[in-house]
Motif scaffolding. Sequence first.
Motif, PDB file in Angstrom:
ATOM      1  N   GLY A 334       0.982  -1.372   0.077  1.00  0.00           N
ATOM      2  CA  GLY A 334       0.384   0.393   0.125  1.00  0.00           C
ATOM      3  C   GLY A 334       0.852   1.412   0.175  1.00  0.00           C
ATOM      4  N   PHE A 335       1.761   0.960   0.012  1.00  0.00           N
ATOM      5  CA  PHE A 335       3.069   2.253  -0.351  1.00  0.00           C
ATOM      6  C   PHE A 335       3.540   3.664  -1.538  1.00  0.00           C
ATOM      7  CE2 PHE A 335       4.796  -0.016   3.326  1.00  0.00           C
ATOM      8  CZ  PHE A 335       5.709   0.908   3.853  1.00  0.00           C
ATOM      9  N   ASP A 336       2.952   4.856  -1.529  1.00  0.00           N
ATOM     10  CA  ASP A 336       3.455   4.937  -2.710  1.00  0.00           C
ATOM     11  C   ASP A 336       4.792   4.993  -3.293  1.00  0.00           C
ATOM     12  OD1 ASP A 336       3.515   6.594  -4.800  1.00  0.00           O
ATOM     13  OD2 ASP A 336       2.427   8.065  -3.317  1.00  0.00           O
ATOM     14  N   GLU A 337       4.978   3.864  -4.612  1.00  0.00           N
ATOM     15  CA  GLU A 337       6.472   4.193  -5.124  1.00  0.00           C
ATOM     16  C   GLU A 337       6.478   4.482  -5.817  1.00  0.00           C
ATOM     17  OE1 GLU A 337       7.582   0.458  -8.872  1.00  0.00           O
ATOM     18  OE2 GLU A 337       4.830   0.853  -7.877  1.00  0.00           O
ATOM     19  N   PHE A 338       5.795   6.097  -6.146  1.00  0.00           N
ATOM     20  CA  PHE A 338       6.389   7.482  -7.131  1.00  0.00           C
ATOM     21  C   PHE A 338       7.492   7.505  -5.610  1.00  0.00           C
ATOM     22  CE2 PHE A 338       7.010  11.746  -7.207  1.00  0.00           C
ATOM     23  CZ  PHE A 338       7.459  11.798  -8.895  1.00  0.00           C
ATOM     24  N   TRP A 384      11.974  12.364   4.580  1.00  0.00           N
ATOM     25  CA  TRP A 384      10.177  12.001   4.898  1.00  0.00           C
ATOM     26  C   TRP A 384       9.467  11.707   3.283  1.00  0.00           C
ATOM     27  CZ3 TRP A 384       7.389  14.163   8.387  1.00  0.00           C
ATOM     28  CH2 TRP A 384       8.723  15.105   9.566  1.00  0.00           C
ATOM     29  N   ASP A 385      10.177  11.595   1.982  1.00  0.00           N
ATOM     30  CA  ASP A 385       9.355  10.954   1.580  1.00  0.00           C
ATOM     31  C   ASP A 385       9.153   9.599   1.892  1.00  0.00           C
ATOM     32  OD1 ASP A 385       8.739  12.497  -1.283  1.00  0.00           O
ATOM     33  OD2 ASP A 385      11.142  12.465  -1.567  1.00  0.00           O
ATOM     34  N   MET A 386      10.121   8.865   2.614  1.00  0.00           N
ATOM     35  CA  MET A 386       9.225   7.396   3.709  1.00  0.00           C
ATOM     36  C   MET A 386       9.062   7.413   3.875  1.00  0.00           C
ATOM     37  SD  MET A 386      12.265   4.045   3.749  1.00  0.00           S
ATOM     38  CE  MET A 386      11.132   2.472   3.562  1.00  0.00           C
ATOM     39  N   ARG A 387       8.507   8.642   4.947  1.00  0.00           N
ATOM     40  CA  ARG A 387       7.801   8.553   5.607  1.00  0.00           C
ATOM     41  C   ARG A 387       5.992   8.505   5.227  1.00  0.00           C
ATOM     42  NH1 ARG A 387      11.353  12.035  10.299  1.00  0.00           N
ATOM     43  NH2 ARG A 387      12.419  10.532  10.890  1.00  0.00           N
ATOM     44  N   THR A 388       5.840   9.562   4.549  1.00  0.00           N
ATOM     45  CA  THR A 388       4.600   9.930   4.134  1.00  0.00           C
ATOM     46  C   THR A 388       4.175   9.557   2.999  1.00  0.00           C
ATOM     47  OG1 THR A 388       5.339  11.593   2.331  1.00  0.00           O
ATOM     48  CG2 THR A 388       5.047  13.015   4.561  1.00  0.00           C
ATOM     49  N   SER A 389       4.794   7.844   2.641  1.00  0.00           N
ATOM     50  CA  SER A 389       4.619   6.760   1.330  1.00  0.00           C
ATOM     51  C   SER A 389       3.848   5.931   2.392  1.00  0.00           C
ATOM     52  CB  SER A 389       5.748   6.584   0.685  1.00  0.00           C
ATOM     53  OG  SER A 389       6.734   6.091   1.843  1.00  0.00           O
ATOM     54  N   ALA A 390       3.963   6.071   3.159  1.00  0.00           N
ATOM     55  CA  ALA A 390       3.220   4.936   3.378  1.00  0.00           C
ATOM     56  C   ALA A 390       1.397   4.801   3.889  1.00  0.00           C
ATOM     57  CB  ALA A 390       3.843   4.162   5.378  1.00  0.00           C
ATOM     58  N   PRO A 391       0.787   3.975   4.000  1.00  0.00           N
ATOM     59  CA  PRO A 391      -0.575   4.119   3.825  1.00  0.00           C
ATOM     60  C   PRO A 391      -0.742   4.497   5.161  1.00  0.00           C
ATOM     61  CG  PRO A 391      -0.049   1.530   4.097  1.00  0.00           C
ATOM     62  CD  PRO A 391       1.191   2.351   3.571  1.00  0.00           C
ATOM     63  N   ALA A 392      -2.199   4.492   5.503  1.00  0.00           N
ATOM     64  CA  ALA A 392      -2.627   4.757   7.291  1.00  0.00           C
ATOM     65  C   ALA A 392      -2.376   3.057   8.265  1.00  0.00           C
ATOM     66  CB  ALA A 392      -4.047   5.678   7.542  1.00  0.00           C
TER      67      ALA A 392
END
Length: 528
Positions: A334-338, A384-392
Amino acid sequence: MRLLGGSMMQKSVPIGFKRRAAFAKTFADSFKSRLGLSAGDAISRSHDYLSANFGQLKGLPQKLGQILSLKEDLAEEQSSFSNLRESSDAILSGEDFISLVSACLGADQFEQFATIDPMPLAAASLSQVHRATLKTGEEVVVKLQYPNIKAAIDQDLHDLGWLGKPLTFLGSEFDLSDYRTEIQNQIEQELDYKKEVENIEAFQSLWEDDQSIRIPGVYKNLSNAQVLVMDYVVGERYEDVVKNWSHLQKISLAKSYLEFQLKSLFQYGVIHGDPHPGNFRFQFVNNHPQITVYDFGNVIRLSLREKQNLKNFFSHLLEDVSEDRLFFDLAEIGFDEFKLRSLTGQFAEVLKLLFRPFLYEGLFETATWNRREKIEELVGAKKWDMRTSAPAHFIYFVRWYQGLNYYLSHLPAVSWRSILIPYLMHANENQEVPPAPKVEKTEDAAFVLRVKVEKNGLETVSLSMPGDCVRRLDEVIPSDVRDKIMEQGIPFFEKVDHFKNLKTLAPEKIFSIKEKFKTVSVSLEKQI
């Protein structure tokens, strides 16, 4: 039924304006307490202020304090949040507690109690717990939900909007509403003790044949949505285990605890989502450690697909596969791959640092880990890109892993890898991996909209969004931030029109604004 001992002064969970004012004052005092101190002393003083007030507020603030307590060293006798690991100040007097239990259960059920101790055994974030004895002789604990805690929680969730302030320039692209919804749904489950009874019975069924795990019995006839009655089970606190057990006993406990958590996740597909030390007790029975687990309000059940996706990820991480394989595995979770791909070339190393205990072949010494410092050196503000990429929903896995690290870091070294590997059987080896992110192949896709925050000349935040976001700056940037931009003489709407009509994108600095302690810049960059 009779009381035991004395009584207490009555308090109440603050709600409404009083709660909001108390919350605001806590953080204001925390900030003021840091002024003029060194960095280390400032953080320590700030933690002291937060801890002193979180326990009074109950609800989400106390839960936050319990999470923070998992990051502290047991060797620090006066560690700031340690007072929240087990309990905090009681809210209800003995008389009020008993009166409310009677009102919630009704006369017939209440008459089954011989005694209820008016002194609390624990005062948790959502409830208060007292020892009691039934007329049939069983020793039990009675957990009662605070009367107005639902209103306090609703207010806390509404006020969670302030958590988005560090990301305020990112608008809808970094909306925290999914996290608030996830937390709200889970706490609503925690506030229904009928659901907790179901969770207890599920765990009892899963672990009934394992003598190393003990789940207290529950009295369904004396429990309802607001009251939960369970067996009283004695055991040692974790801090006492660390101090008093022998080296060999602690090795055995480390293996048992790791086995419990990995088996729960990878075999049974459940997560005990509240791993702070107040929810565990320990004994050494018949030359083996026994772990007693309390509080089953926060239990996360994984679907078969979710469990398999986690197995695939860990299996491939152990096999040292390509970055594309790992990008794909996390995208399936569910991570944001971008956002993850902004770390291309460094991503695999970051994951190896994060999950080093499972990758290390041998007894893993947590003291040698230093993951935060090493990740900071490797990717800096791009973390921060990794931290904000995770699904809730991934926040519960993060807390599970945080709890695992906390307990194992205070026990002798064991082999995490050897205990994990048997649970990764049947990971999907044949799943095809797309070599590139799932984005439309346009010229805009070659660009990244980058937001950077600098404090005192150091880049502290770096976040990326798809390049085509620049064509809708009026949607991406919130109105209050837009007003700040225009106050500094930047022609915001001219830039909006410019990018909407621009045929071909090119790298450029879009704007930069200065605030008291930081500078925020937004630019369009070519993807590497």
